[in-house]
Write an enzyme that holds these catalytic residues in place. Structure first.
Site, PDB file in Angstrom:
ATOM      1  N   GLU A   1       0.888  -1.172   0.000  1.00  0.00           N
ATOM      2  CA  GLU A   1       0.000   0.000   0.000  1.00  0.00           C
ATOM      3  C   GLU A   1       0.916   1.210   0.000  1.00  0.00           C
ATOM      4  OE1 GLU A   1      -1.436   3.106   0.614  1.00  0.00           O
ATOM      5  OE2 GLU A   1      -2.093   2.641   2.648  1.00  0.00           O
TER       6      GLU A   1
ATOM      7  N   CYS B   1      -2.570   8.866   3.367  1.00  0.00           N
ATOM      8  CA  CYS B   1      -2.459   8.407   1.982  1.00  0.00           C
ATOM      9  C   CYS B   1      -3.807   8.422   1.281  1.00  0.00           C
ATOM     10  CB  CYS B   1      -1.837   7.018   1.930  1.00  0.00           C
ATOM     11  SG  CYS B   1      -2.607   5.810   3.011  1.00  0.00           S
TER      12      CYS B   1
END
Length: 526
Positions: free
Chosen positions: A243, A277
């Site tokens: 990720e 994020c």
């Protein structure tokens, strides 16, 4: 000041990024202990894998209750370690961990249950299959500093419920949060050796994980580091889940509730000092409501209370976590301003002093030639651009290799869902942003440079397992039609079987069956 690990250090020092105060120290894990850590993990995993899902769940319940009873203590530690506010720490870190204990404990058994499958064709009428989700073995987790508690802890739970042992490496900037995770796990009373926390440099620990044969690595961090991890994993064909962040767009259509959109942009863009994020990094607003939206967001930006987080919860934005990240944000903003961008509004706060503070900043006059619009900023900067048509908005939103999340703001939810089909992203929210990471039941991750694989939800549990198919035959024949000895009759039967699979007519099907069955019975039973 900044948290760091030097190559030969015996300890890592934890610093409060908002004040510069020393929070404490954590001892490095001696390298000569690595081998025993992984060996004990494998031994413990073999025992753990034999436990039922119900038995595993009892350990998660103990962890959940520990989190409940120590919520304020955990929130304060995360806040002091990362720089986010107490409220941010509670709602985006502590609460999701408690929710995750509950969801994975309750649903893992159903998600990972064996699946029976019947024959896909008459050709395989005697075959039956069962698809099983088996534990991987030893799972490595390398986690970041922006959500130092909730990101690794959710993955730990998925791994444990899937029957794995866990070796964790937290970010050097937040080592005491890693120690807090140890305390939570200890409250779960897991078998000795099933969970280990290694403290050391990221490269050193990742290398050790691959050398000692972990069965999968879950990494959350930057795109460049993720690519290095993937190249390293390729040497041993170790599967990875990566990720790696996002450059997440927010599209405000002309019929949007602008009050809600401005409030949502402020939250999703400035929360955690912009170090999310999945937070808003780019905003595209229809030209007919652009000026009004910018005015509203400017008001929200100026009104933010910016300062050192405290127990009174009278601060909306705390500090950034590291000096390097603050410098990255400052550089991107300076380049944009030099290229013609304009600062419309900023929050007021302690931008000078020992803390890593950066004002929440609203910027207009930007374009996609600027680094601010192309590379992940990971800071409290919100650039806003107008658009004229829906096609233009979609093109702008998709103009990035990072596609973790996105949001569409409109009063017409049905239309928003339709438009979501055109947006490249792992998550596309309608009239909201930056919350689905806290939802244990939905997958998290995105395509392109945002990474590989998914965590959370049923998909995350399955990422923590390996597939095995068990197949058997209930016809109990002496041999299969295609086994030796081969002859013209069996060849003709197989040729006729093609018409059982794709007959021209019903009569064609019956004729084929008549040709196949006698040979099949003779060959298989006599």
């Amino acid at each position: 000041m900044n948290q760091f690990v030097t190559p030969n250090a015996k300890t890592v020092t934890a610093i409060n990024p908002a004040t510069g105060d020393v929070l404490g120290e954590a001892l490095h894990t001696p390298e000569d202990q690595y081998a025993s850590i992984f060996q004990r993990a494998r031994q413990a995993q073999k025992v753990w894998a034999k436990q039922s899902f119900a038995q595993r769940r009892t350990h998660l319940v103990k962890m959940r209750n520990y989190i409940r009873d120590h919520a304020e203590e955990l929130a304060r530690l995360v806040s002091d370690s990362n720089g986010k506010t107490r409220m941010d720490a509670l709602i985006t870190e502590v609460l999701p961990c408690q929710l995750a204990c509950d969801w994975y404990g309750k649903h893992a058994a159903k998600v990972l249950a064996p699946e029976r499958r019947g024959p896909s064709s008459l050709i395989w009428m005697g075959k039956r299959s069962e698809v099983r989700h088996e534990p991987l073995g030893v799972v490595g987790i390398i986690s970041p500093w922006n959500y130092p508690l909730s990101i690794p802890f959710g993955e730990i739970l998925m791994g444990l419920m899937a029957g794995n042992a866990i070796v964790l490496k937290v970010a050097a900037a937040t080592p005491l949060v890693g120690k807090a995770i140890e305390d939570i796990i200890a409250a779960g009373e897991l078998p000795s050796g099933l969970f280990s926390h290694i403290i050391g440099s990221g490269g050193q620990v990742s290398t050790a994980m691959f050398e000692h044969g972990i069965d999968k690595l879950f990494f959350t961090g930057s795109v460049p580091t993720g690519k290095q991890i993937m190249a390293q994993a390729a040497q041993t064909l170790t599967p990875v889940s990566l990720e790696l962040g996002g450059k997440d767009p927010m599209i405000v259509l002309e019929d949007a509730d602008l009050e809600r959109a401005a409030n949502g942009a402020a939250w999703a863009g400035y929360q955690n000092a912009g170090q999310s994020c999945g937070g808003v990094e780019r905003i595209y607003v229809h030209e007919s409501v652009y000026d009004r939206f910018v005015t509203l967001l400017a008001d929200r930006t100026r009104a933010l209370r910016h300062g050192v987080p405290n127990d009174e919860c009278d601060v909306d934005i705390g500090s950034m976590t590291t000096a390097n990240q603050r410098l990255t944000v400052e550089k991107q903003l300076a380049e944009a301003l030099e290229a013609g961008a304009t600062i419309v509004a900023q929050s007021e706060g302690p931008v000078h002093g020992p803390g890593h503070f950066h004002a929440a900043t609203l910027v207009t006059g930007i374009d996609h030639g600027m680094t601010l619009m192309r590379e992940e900023t990971f800071g409290p900067i919100l650039p806003v651009m107008p658009f004229r048509t829906e096609d233009e908005a979609v093109e702008l939103a998709n103009d990035s290799p990072m596609a973790l999340t996105a949001s569409i703001w409109t009063r017409d939810t049905r239309y928003g869902k339709k438009l979501a089909n055109r947006i490249n992203g792992g998550v596309v929210a309608i009239n909201d942003h930056l919350y689905t990471h806290a939802m244990s039941d939905v997958p998290w991750g995105g395509p392109g440079d945002s990474g590989i694989g998914r965590t959370h939800g049923p998909e995350g549990l399955k990422e923590m397992s390996k597939l095995k198919v068990v197949n058997w035959d209930w016809l109990r024949a002496r041999r299969n039609l295609w086994w030796y000895p081969q002859d013209k009759a069996s060849y003709a039967a197989i040729r006729s079987a093609l018409y059982l699979v794709a007959p021209r007519t019903v009569l064609d099907f019956l004729r084929s069956a008549i040709r196949v069955l006698p040979t099949m019975i003779r060959k298989m039973y006599f």
